[in-house]
Every structure is written in structure tokens, then in C-alpha cells.
Design a protein around this motif. Structure first.
Motif, PDB file in Angstrom:
ATOM      1  N   UNK A  72      24.686  -3.983 -26.581  1.00 29.69           N
ATOM      2  CA  UNK A  72      24.368  -2.665 -26.047  1.00 29.69           C
ATOM      3  C   UNK A  72      23.580  -1.839 -27.059  1.00 29.69           C
ATOM      4  N   UNK A  73      23.991  -1.878 -28.315  1.00 27.27           N
ATOM      5  CA  UNK A  73      23.300  -1.103 -29.343  1.00 27.27           C
ATOM      6  C   UNK A  73      21.886  -1.616 -29.573  1.00 27.27           C
ATOM      7  N   UNK A  74      21.677  -2.919 -29.479  1.00 24.82           N
ATOM      8  CA  UNK A  74      20.318  -3.457 -29.611  1.00 24.82           C
ATOM      9  C   UNK A  74      19.408  -2.896 -28.524  1.00 24.82           C
ATOM     10  N   UNK A  75      19.920  -2.869 -27.295  1.00 26.73           N
ATOM     11  CA  UNK A  75      19.119  -2.330 -26.189  1.00 26.73           C
ATOM     12  C   UNK A  75      18.871  -0.837 -26.377  1.00 26.73           C
ATOM     13  N   UNK A  76      19.870  -0.124 -26.877  1.00 31.09           N
ATOM     14  CA  UNK A  76      19.713   1.309 -27.109  1.00 31.09           C
ATOM     15  C   UNK A  76      18.649   1.559 -28.188  1.00 31.09           C
ATOM     16  N   UNK A  77      18.687   0.772 -29.262  1.00 33.28           N
ATOM     17  CA  UNK A  77      17.691   0.922 -30.322  1.00 33.28           C
ATOM     18  C   UNK A  77      16.285   0.670 -29.798  1.00 33.28           C
ATOM     19  N   UNK A  78      16.126  -0.366 -28.990  1.00 35.75           N
ATOM     20  CA  UNK A  78      14.806  -0.652 -28.416  1.00 35.75           C
ATOM     21  C   UNK A  78      14.334   0.464 -27.500  1.00 35.75           C
ATOM     22  N   UNK A  81      13.166   3.413 -29.585  1.00 36.59           N
ATOM     23  CA  UNK A  81      11.975   3.158 -30.404  1.00 36.59           C
ATOM     24  C   UNK A  81      10.741   2.781 -29.590  1.00 36.59           C
ATOM     25  N   UNK A  82      10.891   2.655 -28.272  1.00 32.76           N
ATOM     26  CA  UNK A  82       9.765   2.268 -27.427  1.00 32.76           C
ATOM     27  C   UNK A  82       9.236   3.506 -26.707  1.00 32.76           C
ATOM     28  N   UNK A  83       8.044   3.952 -27.073  1.00 34.19           N
ATOM     29  CA  UNK A  83       7.499   5.140 -26.403  1.00 34.19           C
ATOM     30  C   UNK A  83       7.087   4.809 -24.980  1.00 34.19           C
ATOM     31  N   UNK A  84       7.105   5.696 -24.059  1.00 31.64           N
ATOM     32  CA  UNK A  84       7.692   7.019 -24.174  1.00 31.64           C
ATOM     33  C   UNK A  84       9.206   6.941 -24.002  1.00 31.64           C
ATOM     34  N   UNK A  85       9.912   7.927 -24.564  1.00 27.06           N
ATOM     35  CA  UNK A  85      11.365   7.974 -24.466  1.00 27.06           C
ATOM     36  C   UNK A  85      11.775   8.117 -23.009  1.00 27.06           C
ATOM     37  N   UNK A  87      14.951   8.996 -20.849  1.00 31.62           N
ATOM     38  CA  UNK A  87      16.344   9.466 -20.798  1.00 31.62           C
ATOM     39  C   UNK A  87      17.187   8.736 -19.742  1.00 31.62           C
ATOM     40  N   UNK A  88      16.581   8.381 -18.604  1.00 30.80           N
ATOM     41  CA  UNK A  88      17.337   7.662 -17.576  1.00 30.80           C
ATOM     42  C   UNK A  88      17.806   6.299 -18.072  1.00 30.80           C
ATOM     43  N   UNK A  89      17.001   5.681 -18.924  1.00 28.48           N
ATOM     44  CA  UNK A  89      17.369   4.382 -19.475  1.00 28.48           C
ATOM     45  C   UNK A  89      18.605   4.497 -20.360  1.00 28.48           C
ATOM     46  N   UNK A  90      18.734   5.596 -21.105  1.00 29.32           N
ATOM     47  CA  UNK A  90      19.913   5.800 -21.952  1.00 29.32           C
ATOM     48  C   UNK A  90      21.158   5.900 -21.076  1.00 29.32           C
ATOM     49  N   UNK A  91      21.058   6.607 -19.963  1.00 26.47           N
ATOM     50  CA  UNK A  91      22.188   6.691 -19.030  1.00 26.47           C
ATOM     51  C   UNK A  91      22.576   5.326 -18.490  1.00 26.47           C
ATOM     52  N   UNK A  92      21.574   4.529 -18.124  1.00 29.11           N
ATOM     53  CA  UNK A  92      21.842   3.168 -17.649  1.00 29.11           C
ATOM     54  C   UNK A  92      22.536   2.349 -18.733  1.00 29.11           C
ATOM     55  N   UNK A  93      22.048   2.496 -19.954  1.00 30.66           N
ATOM     56  CA  UNK A  93      22.641   1.733 -21.059  1.00 30.66           C
ATOM     57  C   UNK A  93      24.102   2.115 -21.286  1.00 30.66           C
ATOM     58  N   UNK A  94      24.431   3.375 -21.106  1.00 31.20           N
ATOM     59  CA  UNK A  94      25.821   3.803 -21.258  1.00 31.20           C
ATOM     60  C   UNK A  94      26.699   3.154 -20.188  1.00 31.20           C
ATOM     61  N   UNK A  95      26.180   3.066 -18.973  1.00 26.41           N
ATOM     62  CA  UNK A  95      26.937   2.383 -17.919  1.00 26.41           C
ATOM     63  C   UNK A  95      27.117   0.900 -18.250  1.00 26.41           C
ATOM     64  N   UNK A 174       2.081  -7.538 -26.906  1.00 29.20           N
ATOM     65  CA  UNK A 174       1.800  -7.767 -28.321  1.00 29.20           C
ATOM     66  C   UNK A 174       2.538  -6.797 -29.246  1.00 29.20           C
ATOM     67  N   UNK A 175       3.620  -6.181 -28.764  1.00 27.81           N
ATOM     68  CA  UNK A 175       4.431  -5.310 -29.617  1.00 27.81           C
ATOM     69  C   UNK A 175       5.833  -5.903 -29.686  1.00 27.81           C
ATOM     70  N   UNK A 176       6.282  -6.116 -30.884  1.00 25.66           N
ATOM     71  CA  UNK A 176       7.625  -6.639 -31.084  1.00 25.66           C
ATOM     72  C   UNK A 176       8.289  -5.802 -32.160  1.00 25.66           C
ATOM     73  N   UNK A 177       9.409  -5.197 -31.818  1.00 19.82           N
ATOM     74  CA  UNK A 177      10.148  -4.378 -32.790  1.00 19.82           C
ATOM     75  C   UNK A 177      11.573  -4.884 -32.831  1.00 19.82           C
ATOM     76  N   UNK A 178      12.081  -5.027 -34.027  1.00 21.09           N
ATOM     77  CA  UNK A 178      13.466  -5.463 -34.153  1.00 21.09           C
ATOM     78  C   UNK A 178      14.386  -4.257 -34.091  1.00 21.09           C
ATOM     79  N   UNK A 179      15.614  -4.466 -33.587  1.00 21.39           N
ATOM     80  CA  UNK A 179      16.578  -3.361 -33.543  1.00 21.39           C
ATOM     81  C   UNK A 179      16.965  -2.934 -34.955  1.00 21.39           C
ATOM     82  N   UNK A 180      17.342  -1.687 -35.107  1.00 26.30           N
ATOM     83  CA  UNK A 180      17.744  -1.177 -36.434  1.00 26.30           C
ATOM     84  C   UNK A 180      19.060  -1.761 -36.865  1.00 26.30           C
TER      85      UNK A 180
END
Length: 180
Positions: A72-78, A81-85, A87-95, A174-180
Motif C-alpha cells: 500500500x505504501x509503495x502505491x501511495x508513494x508512486x 510522486x507522479x504528476x499531477x497529484x 486526491x481521489x487516488x489517495x482515497x482509493x489507496x486508503x480503501x 519511459x518514466x520509472x520512479x522507485x518508491x521512497x
């Protein structure tokens, strides 16, 4: 200073603490029912064998639930860090975080039960749970090792299954970012 990361870190601390408290409570209740004992009473009486089994069940459950939280935290970090922010995705991640915790606690409880059943099959003619209640430390150590090994070996599969449930954000090509 990045206040977003500090805030996310604080949310992770609180979430992890709440999950740990819930997991400990469920593990004690589940093991009490399985062993037909009371953990507090076992500890008060100094039943080392029961203490060892209770401790290993908490460790096994922690190993499994850790992977649910990490997914869950990996998905939250992505997401952050993925523009644009989004907010609905954060709610989904909490569920999904709540779903992951429930699933991993259920799997953890099942793993504990499988460990006890497996040990019972390996030692015919021996009432393992009665021996733990009597304080048989040798038996408790072997049962504890079985519980921890099963958790260690099933945790990566649980994490993979839970990762499959997460709606990871779509990264630009072509964008790859690792979770924090």
C-alpha cells in the motif's frame, strides 16, 4: 524541508501503529481460541511454552502484515510522486489499505492454523496444544519455528497478490520512479 513527505511519513507511522495494535489484539484472541487458553493468564503463571508460541504467532503475523502495508505504501508513494497529484487516488489507496490489512490478517490467522495442523500431522499421538498448556518448551519451540517459517515463505506470495489488487497510478511512458 518537504512537508508532503513529512506528512506522508507521519500518516504511515500512525497507520502502521494502528495495524500493529489490531494485529496483536487479533493474534492474541485467535491463538487463545486455538490453544484454549488465556494469554494474560499464561503470562501471569509464567508458562514459558505458551509465551513462546504467543510470541512467535505475533512475529509470524507481523511478517505477513508487513507486506500488506508495504504494498500500500509503495502505491501511495508512486501516487504522490507522479504528476499531477490525484486526491481521489489517495482515497482509493486508503480503501485498499484497509482491504489489504483485513486480507493479510485473515491470511495470517489461516497460516497460524495451518502451522498448528501441520505440526499435529507431523507428531501423531501427541496432543500438542495440551503440551503447550502444560509448559512443554521443546514442543513450543518447534511449533514456533514452523509458524515463523510458514509466514516467511508465504509473505512474498501475499505481497504479490496484494500488489495485484492495488490500482497503481499510470506512469508516463519511459518514466520509472522507485518508491521512497
Amino acid at each position: 524541508m518537504n512537508l508532503t513527505l513529512v506528512s506522508v511519513g507521519l500518516v504511515k507511522i500512525v497507520f502502521g501503529g494502528l495495524v500493529a495494535a489490531l494485529g496483536i489484539w487479533l493474534a492474541f484472541r485467535g491463538l487463545n481460541r486455538l490453544l484454549g487458553t488465556d494469554a494474560v493468564e499464561d503470562l501471569r503463571k509464567g508458562n514459558t511454552a505458551a509465551g513462546i508460541v504467543h510470541a512467535s504467532s505475533l512475529l509470524a503475523l507481523g511478517l505477513l502484515v508487513q507486506h500488506a502495508i508495504q504494498a500500500t505504501f509503495d502505491a501511495m508513494d508512486l501516487t504522490l510522486r507522479t504528476p499531477p497529484f490525484q486526491p481521489l487516488m489517495v482515497g482509493k489507496l486508503m480503501l485498499f489499505a484497509l482491504l489489504h490489512v483485513v486480507l493479510s490478517l485473515g491470511v495470517g490467522t489461516a497460516v497460524l492454523a495451518v502451522g498448528v495442523v501441520l505440526f499435529d500431522k507431523m507428531t501423531p499421538g501427541l496432543d500438542e496444544l495440551a503440551e503447550v498448556r502444560k509448559g512443554n518448551v521443546a514442543l513450543a519451540l518447534v511449533l514456533s519455528a514452523i509458524l515463523v517459517v510458514i509466514a516467511l515463505l508465504t509473505a512474498p506470495g501475499l505481497q504479490a497478490a496484494l500488489n495485484g489488487l492495488i490500482p497503481f497510478p499510470q506512469l508516463p511512458d519511459a518514466v520509472l520512479r522507485s518508491p521512497a
